[in-house]
Structure formats: structure tokens, C-alpha cells
Design an enzyme around this catalytic site. Sequence first.
Site, PDB file in Angstrom:
ATOM      1  N   GLU A 177      65.995  87.298  63.724  1.00  5.93           N
ATOM      2  CA  GLU A 177      65.884  86.313  64.803  1.00  5.93           C
ATOM      3  C   GLU A 177      66.644  86.752  66.051  1.00  5.93           C
ATOM      4  OE1 GLU A 177      67.207  82.335  63.844  1.00  5.93           O
ATOM      5  OE2 GLU A 177      66.704  81.585  65.819  1.00  5.93           O
ATOM      6  N   LYS A 219      61.475  86.085  63.956  1.00  2.00           N
ATOM      7  CA  LYS A 219      61.651  84.728  64.513  1.00  2.00           C
ATOM      8  C   LYS A 219      62.133  84.846  65.955  1.00  2.00           C
ATOM      9  CE  LYS A 219      64.141  80.392  63.756  1.00  2.00           C
ATOM     10  NZ  LYS A 219      64.541  79.422  62.733  1.00  2.00           N
TER      11      LYS A 219
HETATM   12  P1  13P Z   1      65.598  75.488  66.792  1.00  5.97           P
HETATM   13  O1  13P Z   1      64.135  75.392  66.473  1.00  5.97           O
HETATM   14  O2  13P Z   1      66.264  74.147  66.965  1.00  5.97           O
HETATM   15  O3  13P Z   1      65.881  76.461  67.898  1.00  5.97           O
HETATM   16  O4  13P Z   1      66.310  76.058  65.497  1.00  5.97           O
HETATM   17  C1  13P Z   1      65.764  77.127  64.872  1.00  5.97           C
HETATM   18  C2  13P Z   1      66.828  77.980  64.344  1.00  5.97           C
HETATM   19  O5  13P Z   1      66.889  78.220  63.166  1.00  5.97           O
HETATM   20  C3  13P Z   1      67.803  78.541  65.302  1.00  5.97           C
HETATM   21  O6  13P Z   1      68.529  79.554  64.691  1.00  5.97           O
END
Ligand code: 13P
Length: 333
Positions: A177, A219
Site C-alpha cells: 500500500e 492498494k
Molecule cells: P481508508 O479507506 O479509510 O483510507 O482506509 C484504508 C486503509 O486501510 C488505510 O491504510
Amino acid sequence: MNQDKLHATACALVAAGKGILAADESAPTIKKRFDSIATESTEDNRRDYREMLFTAPEAGRYISGVILFDETIRQNGAGGTPLVKVLESAGIIPGIKVDMGAKDLAGHPGEKVTEGLDGLRERFAEYAKLGARFAKWRAVYSVTDMLPSGACVAVNAHALARYAALAQEAGIVPIVEPEVLMDGDHTADQCEEVSEAVLQSLYAELALQEVNLEGTLLKPNMVISGTDCPEQASVEEVARRTVRCLRRCVPAAVPGIVFLSGGQSDVLATQHLNAMNKLPDSRPWKLSFSYGRALQAAPLKAWSGKAANLKAGQDAFLERAKANGLATTGSYG
Ligand code: 13P
């Protein structure tokens, strides 16, 4: 490492019509969410809230996996059943957030590096025993006319790849991510440029460290205008820019891309995903969701810390889950 098993899990997480619920808020973050509904952040309240989401009737039709926080993966539901088992019996794959948070990057004011690599092999072994089949590690990048620095992009790519290799060694699918933050007044153009640089660097590092891409998910942020930018990109522009950026950077071997919502309103996050899946551009990967706030804002408010509101909370959650499920095939609205 069983590569076929990793690939099968990654594919199951992005099955058509389904996506991921991010319920891995750290203790300070969930406290902030509970403060907004005047509810104390006790262990029992956190369990009750999360159990409400996990047991929403037929949640498994739209939710393929849930990212848990360390406390939750060890927690039993109110009836004594481990929450991991509660998820499994709903047909939902348990996952775990393993990073230890974004810390100030030395010598680079305003920038962060995500920590948590020390002891990670041992932690993965334990999480695998507790039932985790996928994991998440989040890096963040601020955008200004000067940022992010090359150093910030490089150190976070390095850490993401080291985490991903360790996850796969333990038989766990790593979700990588890299989040380009929406805070600030930068334009969608700047967001696209930075997102492209971050993703290029990440995939170069994943290749260098020989991470098996078929057994990973990405992500990312969507390519959007900064929150304070006077000119906000339309839904169609966000969809077009995001898919263009991903097509330039993400190898076809990656089975799926699950977006974060990052502070977008829940409806807008759904509209953006839907618009992307409606585009005619060919795409080798599935485009789905791994939303925290965009799935939880409505049920959190409907629940408001009261057991009597359980059904209202579940209904609100299912409404968002179903809408996003439809958006994964471009059939929302
Ligand atoms: P959000 O969709 O609130 O951004 O959270 C996703 C997430 O896991 C952030 O690390």
C-alpha cells in the site's frame, strides 16, 4: 512458499463483485472514530463494533476479506468464538495489518518512513497460526512542490518489498500500500506524476527482491486533486487518470488492485471505482476496493455505540458494501 496457494488467495480477494473491508485501525485511530460518536474506546466496545460488521447478514456476498488489527485477530466475539472463526464461517478471509506505523524520516522534514521490519518473520509465523492469509503494509507520501523526495520514495519502496518477501515466505499474501496523500492543494496532475514515480520505484524494488507478483495485491490511492486544490477533478477525470497511471506502472502479473478511500466521501469512493470499471481501456488486473472510512462512516454513525442500533449499523454497512460490490463490475447506478 506455495506460489499457487498465494495466487489463489490473491484472486479470491478480488473475485467479481467483492472487495476488502479495512478494519485495522490502530488504538489511537479507532479512539478518534469512537470520539466522533461519543463512545468510549474500550476493548469490549471495539469488539462489539467490529463483530457487528463481521456478522452483518450475507456480508460475504460483497466482502472477500477483512484486514484486522493485532488486538482483533486475538479477540473472541461476545459469544466466545474467535473473531477469525466468525469471519471464516461467513466465507470471509482474515487478514492482518503488520506495519508499525509511519514515522518521521530522518533528515527529511515533513516525510515519513514506515517501520516494522524488525522481528517481522517471527510475527508473520504467529499471524499465520492465528489464521491470517493476507497482510497489509502502508507507506505514505506527502505532495508539495518539493515533495516527495527521492529518499522517501526509495526507502518506502525498499521496506514494502522486504515486507512482501517476508509475507510470502510465511504463505501470506502481501498487500502493498503506497498511499499518495490527498491532503494539500496539489492538482490532479501533480498527484498523477507522484503516483507514477512511487509505483515505478515500488515495482522496480519488488522485482529486485524477487517478490512473486502473482501472489500480491496493490492498494494504491486514486489519482485525485488535493483536498484544498481549488480545481477538483471530475469523477470521469479521476477514473481516466487513475487507470492511465496504473496501466503505465503495474505489471500484468498482479491479479488485482484494491483502492484505499483515503478520506474521500463514501459515495464518491464508490462512484470513482464504478467509473474506472466502466472505462473501455483494456486492463490485465481486477479493480476493486479495500476501504476503511468509505465502508465504515455510515455504519459507525448508525450504530453510535448502542446495542439497540445493531441492525441499523449492519444495514448501513451492507448498503455501502453492496454498492462497492456493484462498482467492481461497473454496474453501480
Ligand atoms: P481508508 O479507506 O479509510 O483510507 O482506509 C484504508 C486503509 O486501510 C488505510 O491504510
